[in-house]
Design an enzyme around this catalytic site. Sequence first.
Site, PDB file in Angstrom:
ATOM      1  N   ALA A 160       0.829  -1.212   0.000  1.00 14.25           N
ATOM      2  CA  ALA A 160       0.000   0.000   0.000  1.00 14.25           C
ATOM      3  C   ALA A 160       0.862   1.261   0.000  1.00 14.25           C
ATOM      4  O   ALA A 160       2.009   1.243   0.452  1.00 14.25           O
ATOM      5  CB  ALA A 160      -0.906  -0.015   1.228  1.00 14.25           C
ATOM      6  N   PRO A 161       0.297   2.382  -0.486  1.00 14.55           N
ATOM      7  CA  PRO A 161       1.032   3.650  -0.521  1.00 14.55           C
ATOM      8  C   PRO A 161       0.777   4.488   0.741  1.00 14.55           C
ATOM      9  O   PRO A 161       0.008   4.085   1.607  1.00 14.55           O
ATOM     10  CB  PRO A 161       0.440   4.333  -1.746  1.00 14.55           C
ATOM     11  CG  PRO A 161      -0.995   3.908  -1.729  1.00 14.55           C
ATOM     12  CD  PRO A 161      -1.022   2.516  -1.131  1.00 14.55           C
ATOM     13  N   TRP A 162       1.385   5.695   0.783  1.00  8.65           N
ATOM     14  CA  TRP A 162       1.332   6.516   2.003  1.00  8.65           C
ATOM     15  C   TRP A 162       0.244   7.574   1.993  1.00  8.65           C
ATOM     16  O   TRP A 162       0.048   8.269   2.978  1.00  8.65           O
ATOM     17  CB  TRP A 162       2.672   7.227   2.231  1.00  8.65           C
ATOM     18  CG  TRP A 162       3.272   7.860   0.994  1.00  8.65           C
ATOM     19  CD1 TRP A 162       4.313   7.361   0.266  1.00  8.65           C
ATOM     20  CD2 TRP A 162       2.858   9.064   0.327  1.00  8.65           C
ATOM     21  NE1 TRP A 162       4.575   8.183  -0.813  1.00  8.65           N
ATOM     22  CE2 TRP A 162       3.695   9.241  -0.793  1.00  8.65           C
ATOM     23  CE3 TRP A 162       1.868  10.022   0.562  1.00  8.65           C
ATOM     24  CZ2 TRP A 162       3.575  10.313  -1.673  1.00  8.65           C
ATOM     25  CZ3 TRP A 162       1.733  11.091  -0.314  1.00  8.65           C
ATOM     26  CH2 TRP A 162       2.583  11.232  -1.423  1.00  8.65           C
ATOM     27  N   LYS A 174       1.999  -4.980   3.369  1.00 11.72           N
ATOM     28  CA  LYS A 174       3.103  -4.087   3.706  1.00 11.72           C
ATOM     29  C   LYS A 174       2.667  -2.655   3.453  1.00 11.72           C
ATOM     30  O   LYS A 174       2.489  -2.237   2.316  1.00 11.72           O
ATOM     31  CB  LYS A 174       4.345  -4.386   2.858  1.00 11.72           C
ATOM     32  CG  LYS A 174       5.571  -3.670   3.416  1.00 11.72           C
ATOM     33  CD  LYS A 174       6.665  -3.452   2.392  1.00 11.72           C
ATOM     34  CE  LYS A 174       6.464  -2.237   1.534  1.00 11.72           C
ATOM     35  NZ  LYS A 174       6.431  -0.940   2.238  1.00 11.72           N
ATOM     36  N   PRO A 175       2.457  -1.864   4.527  1.00 12.08           N
ATOM     37  CA  PRO A 175       2.124  -0.453   4.308  1.00 12.08           C
ATOM     38  C   PRO A 175       3.368   0.307   3.862  1.00 12.08           C
ATOM     39  O   PRO A 175       4.489  -0.213   3.946  1.00 12.08           O
ATOM     40  CB  PRO A 175       1.680   0.020   5.698  1.00 12.08           C
ATOM     41  CG  PRO A 175       2.292  -0.929   6.671  1.00 12.08           C
ATOM     42  CD  PRO A 175       2.547  -2.228   5.943  1.00 12.08           C
ATOM     43  N   SER A 221       2.763   3.849  -7.259  1.00 10.28           N
ATOM     44  CA  SER A 221       3.119   4.549  -8.496  1.00 10.28           C
ATOM     45  C   SER A 221       3.204   3.570  -9.675  1.00 10.28           C
ATOM     46  O   SER A 221       3.427   2.366  -9.494  1.00 10.28           O
ATOM     47  CB  SER A 221       4.467   5.248  -8.316  1.00 10.28           C
ATOM     48  OG  SER A 221       5.459   4.282  -8.055  1.00 10.28           O
ATOM     49  N   ALA A 257       5.553   3.421 -11.884  1.00 11.77           N
ATOM     50  CA  ALA A 257       6.917   2.886 -12.056  1.00 11.77           C
ATOM     51  C   ALA A 257       7.120   1.661 -11.164  1.00 11.77           C
ATOM     52  O   ALA A 257       7.615   0.619 -11.635  1.00 11.77           O
ATOM     53  CB  ALA A 257       7.939   3.965 -11.717  1.00 11.77           C
ATOM     54  N   GLU A 285      -3.237  -0.994  -8.864  1.00  7.92           N
ATOM     55  CA  GLU A 285      -3.895   0.328  -8.809  1.00  7.92           C
ATOM     56  C   GLU A 285      -2.786   1.357  -8.836  1.00  7.92           C
ATOM     57  O   GLU A 285      -2.029   1.463  -7.865  1.00  7.92           O
ATOM     58  CB  GLU A 285      -4.648   0.483  -7.485  1.00  7.92           C
ATOM     59  CG  GLU A 285      -5.853  -0.386  -7.340  1.00  7.92           C
ATOM     60  CD  GLU A 285      -7.032   0.166  -8.087  1.00  7.92           C
ATOM     61  OE1 GLU A 285      -6.899   1.195  -8.762  1.00  7.92           O
ATOM     62  OE2 GLU A 285      -8.088  -0.451  -7.988  1.00  7.92           O
ATOM     63  N   CYS A 322      -4.733  10.011  -5.997  1.00  9.87           N
ATOM     64  CA  CYS A 322      -4.532   9.516  -7.357  1.00  9.87           C
ATOM     65  C   CYS A 322      -5.637   9.967  -8.308  1.00  9.87           C
ATOM     66  O   CYS A 322      -5.441   9.959  -9.517  1.00  9.87           O
ATOM     67  CB  CYS A 322      -4.413   7.996  -7.336  1.00  9.87           C
ATOM     68  SG  CYS A 322      -5.714   7.232  -6.368  1.00  9.87           S
ATOM     69  N   GLU A 350       2.579  12.937 -13.180  1.00  8.36           N
ATOM     70  CA  GLU A 350       1.844  13.113 -11.934  1.00  8.36           C
ATOM     71  C   GLU A 350       2.653  14.040 -11.011  1.00  8.36           C
ATOM     72  O   GLU A 350       3.799  13.732 -10.695  1.00  8.36           O
ATOM     73  CB  GLU A 350       1.695  11.729 -11.293  1.00  8.36           C
ATOM     74  CG  GLU A 350       0.560  11.605 -10.328  1.00  8.36           C
ATOM     75  CD  GLU A 350       0.416  10.175  -9.769  1.00  8.36           C
ATOM     76  OE1 GLU A 350       1.399   9.417  -9.735  1.00  8.36           O
ATOM     77  OE2 GLU A 350      -0.706   9.847  -9.350  1.00  8.36           O
TER      78      GLU A 350
HETATM   79  P1  NAD Z   1       5.292   4.013  -4.457  1.00  7.05           P
HETATM   80  O1  NAD Z   1       5.046   3.270  -5.698  1.00  7.05           O
HETATM   81  O2  NAD Z   1       6.555   4.739  -4.290  1.00  7.05           O
HETATM   82  O3  NAD Z   1       5.188   3.040  -3.192  1.00  7.05           O
HETATM   83  C1  NAD Z   1       4.031   2.253  -2.984  1.00  7.05           C
HETATM   84  C2  NAD Z   1       4.404   1.075  -2.119  1.00  7.05           C
HETATM   85  O4  NAD Z   1       5.285   0.233  -2.852  1.00  7.05           O
HETATM   86  C3  NAD Z   1       5.121   1.413  -0.810  1.00  7.05           C
HETATM   87  O5  NAD Z   1       4.626   0.585   0.216  1.00  7.05           O
HETATM   88  C4  NAD Z   1       6.561   1.064  -1.131  1.00  7.05           C
HETATM   89  O6  NAD Z   1       7.311   0.694   0.017  1.00  7.05           O
HETATM   90  C5  NAD Z   1       6.377  -0.129  -2.045  1.00  7.05           C
HETATM   91  N1  NAD Z   1       7.513  -0.458  -2.914  1.00  7.05           N
HETATM   92  C6  NAD Z   1       8.478   0.369  -3.393  1.00  7.05           C
HETATM   93  N2  NAD Z   1       9.349  -0.338  -4.155  1.00  7.05           N
HETATM   94  C7  NAD Z   1       8.935  -1.623  -4.169  1.00  7.05           C
HETATM   95  C8  NAD Z   1       9.394  -2.812  -4.777  1.00  7.05           C
HETATM   96  N3  NAD Z   1      10.483  -2.822  -5.548  1.00  7.05           N
HETATM   97  N4  NAD Z   1       8.696  -3.964  -4.584  1.00  7.05           N
HETATM   98  C9  NAD Z   1       7.593  -3.965  -3.826  1.00  7.05           C
HETATM   99  N5  NAD Z   1       7.099  -2.869  -3.209  1.00  7.05           N
HETATM  100  C10 NAD Z   1       7.752  -1.700  -3.386  1.00  7.05           C
HETATM  101  O7  NAD Z   1       4.017   4.974  -4.302  1.00  7.05           O
HETATM  102  P2  NAD Z   1       3.743   6.054  -3.169  1.00  7.05           P
HETATM  103  O8  NAD Z   1       4.656   7.192  -3.454  1.00  7.05           O
HETATM  104  O9  NAD Z   1       3.747   5.413  -1.825  1.00  7.05           O
HETATM  105  O10 NAD Z   1       2.228   6.457  -3.474  1.00  7.05           O
HETATM  106  C11 NAD Z   1       1.872   7.397  -4.409  1.00  7.05           C
HETATM  107  C12 NAD Z   1       1.449   6.737  -5.709  1.00  7.05           C
HETATM  108  O11 NAD Z   1       0.375   5.838  -5.468  1.00  7.05           O
HETATM  109  C13 NAD Z   1       0.927   7.734  -6.712  1.00  7.05           C
HETATM  110  O12 NAD Z   1       1.420   7.405  -7.988  1.00  7.05           O
HETATM  111  C14 NAD Z   1      -0.579   7.532  -6.668  1.00  7.05           C
HETATM  112  O13 NAD Z   1      -1.250   7.929  -7.830  1.00  7.05           O
HETATM  113  C15 NAD Z   1      -0.672   6.080  -6.405  1.00  7.05           C
HETATM  114  N6  NAD Z   1      -1.978   5.732  -5.818  1.00  7.05           N
HETATM  115  C16 NAD Z   1      -2.890   5.069  -6.603  1.00  7.05           C
HETATM  116  C17 NAD Z   1      -4.138   4.750  -6.084  1.00  7.05           C
HETATM  117  C18 NAD Z   1      -5.146   4.019  -6.921  1.00  7.05           C
HETATM  118  O14 NAD Z   1      -6.122   3.560  -6.368  1.00  7.05           O
HETATM  119  N7  NAD Z   1      -4.947   3.893  -8.216  1.00  7.05           N
HETATM  120  C19 NAD Z   1      -4.449   5.093  -4.775  1.00  7.05           C
HETATM  121  C20 NAD Z   1      -3.500   5.760  -4.012  1.00  7.05           C
HETATM  122  C21 NAD Z   1      -2.253   6.076  -4.543  1.00  7.05           C
END
Ligand code: NAD
Length: 502
Positions: free
Chosen positions: A145-147, A171-172, A225, A227, A246, A280, A379
């Site tokens: 999950a994201p932050w 994993k948050p 994200s 990426a 997502e 998002c 974004e």
């Molecule tokens: P992020 O992709 O940097 O991180 C998301 C999660 O992935 C974190 O828990 C991080 O620790 C984990 N992560 C990072 N590298 C990893 C790897 N190699 N393997 C497995 N897990 C890994 O995103 P963020 O910055 O936390 O959140 C913002 C992003 O999330 C934005 O792009 C936003 O648009 C997106 N988002 C999408 C939705 C949706 O429903 N579509 C909802 C909320 C946020």
Amino acid sequence: MHQYIGGERRPTSTGETFEVLDPSTDEVYETVTLASAEDVDAAVAAARAAFPSWAGATPAERAAVLTRAAALLEEQAEDLARVESRQAGKPIRLAREFDVPGTVDNTAFFGAAARRLDGLASAEYSGDHTSSIRREPIGVVGSIAPWNYPLQMAAWKVLPAIAAGNTIVLKPAETTPLTTLTFAEAFTAAGAPPGVVNIVTGTGPVAGQHLVGHPDVDMTSFTGSTAVGRQVMATAAATGKRVHLELGGKAPFVVFDDADLEAAVHGAAAANLINAGQDCTAAARAIVHSSLYDEFVAGVADLYGEVRMGPTDDEATDLGPLSSRAHLAKVAGMVERGRASARVVRGGAAPTGDLARGCYYEPTVVADVPVGSELWRDEVFGPVLVVVPFDDDDEAIRLANDTAFGLAASAWTRDTYRAGRASREIRAGCVWVNDHIPIISEMPHGGYRHSGFGKDMSMYSFEEYTNVKHVMHDITGVARKAWHRTIFDLPGAGPDPREDPR
Ligand code: NAD
């Protein structure tokens, strides 16, 4: 604070910890266990051990746990709102009125959904068999999950998974693990066996990567994200697991020439600034008919001038900080680079004075942004509204679809035919008409294209956490069936008294 594995708080095998900061002051708020790969293994083992009994529970038993958990979460609403506000930098009003009630409602919704695993009606489609559909849990789900909405994102991942009889390791994000731990404990307190919901508090590259690649995890669901989503998909491919993604967004906000301008101006400001733009589905690209363009830009800029930035625990605060100093630098950098070719009408800087301790950024309007530039394309994930003009409806739709993302969009018009065309032609998982942001537990949330392909909330997400099994049951009792002739039509074979007469 420790992670949550097998129904208890556990320290990590390595003894390592990390610090959770309050982004409104940049001071340490809490120290949390840093999960290692061995901790992920322990959590997956706990989830695997809990799976048979949880999958074998009746829908009514699972529903009762979720319904009780919803009540427990509601009792803890104020504490959850305060912690969410501190760790994620949310104004307390937002945490109280959006994050926590949304999570409680989602929990109650999936409590009801747990009893509705529907499929096609059983019938004799072949004439000789009764066909029926079983929907079965997939097994152990590994979620990331994201932050930006830590509690709601945990809910969107955990609830459909466990309602359908799966067990889960979540994993948050490493910056915001606190409310996710309280959320998980509510299910054990509500009667879920230990190991049904497990939380590992680690980094993406270590704990996240290990969870996604784990051979004993059957499905990965990821929100974050685009990426990282691509990396997650590649890692999951090695073990052939189901993937639910997502990802990011860059939502268009299309204002046609017959729109209610006051509604559009207020709607754009609210939908761009919610959660400091770290949403998002936030309105990111305002595409405005040239006859309303100047008034729209001036109207939003004036409203942004009234927005109160302040401490997150102050009821009067409208806009909180960005999530971290690194994210603040990213947002500020994008606006700075945009200045060369666009017009920063308001904002475009971090505040000075007391707020400079935190990660605040002023609400910002950037007009006349060149289509194709970084601000148009990527974004920002901050309180930055990008505005461009258009002259006819076809151009508006073309601009709305000029993005690799496809999560959400809105159309602002009083013409019902125009609204109908825009809803059909904009490629996104959600199109609002004359509003932008509201979500409801009963309806799906999820993207098209680079915004991913999983659905959260609603019965659609519930179904994604199940396998569909077709059971085809012979009802003739004959030994030599008519279709066997494709294989057994041997010369000289005698008649069988139990042969299919057809
Ligand atoms: P992020 O992709 O940097 O991180 C998301 C999660 O992935 C974190 O828990 C991080 O620790 C984990 N992560 C990072 N590298 C990893 C790897 N190699 N393997 C497995 N897990 C890994 O995103 P963020 O910055 O936390 O959140 C913002 C992003 O999330 C934005 O792009 C936003 O648009 C997106 N988002 C999408 C939705 C949706 O429903 N579509 C909802 C909320 C946020």
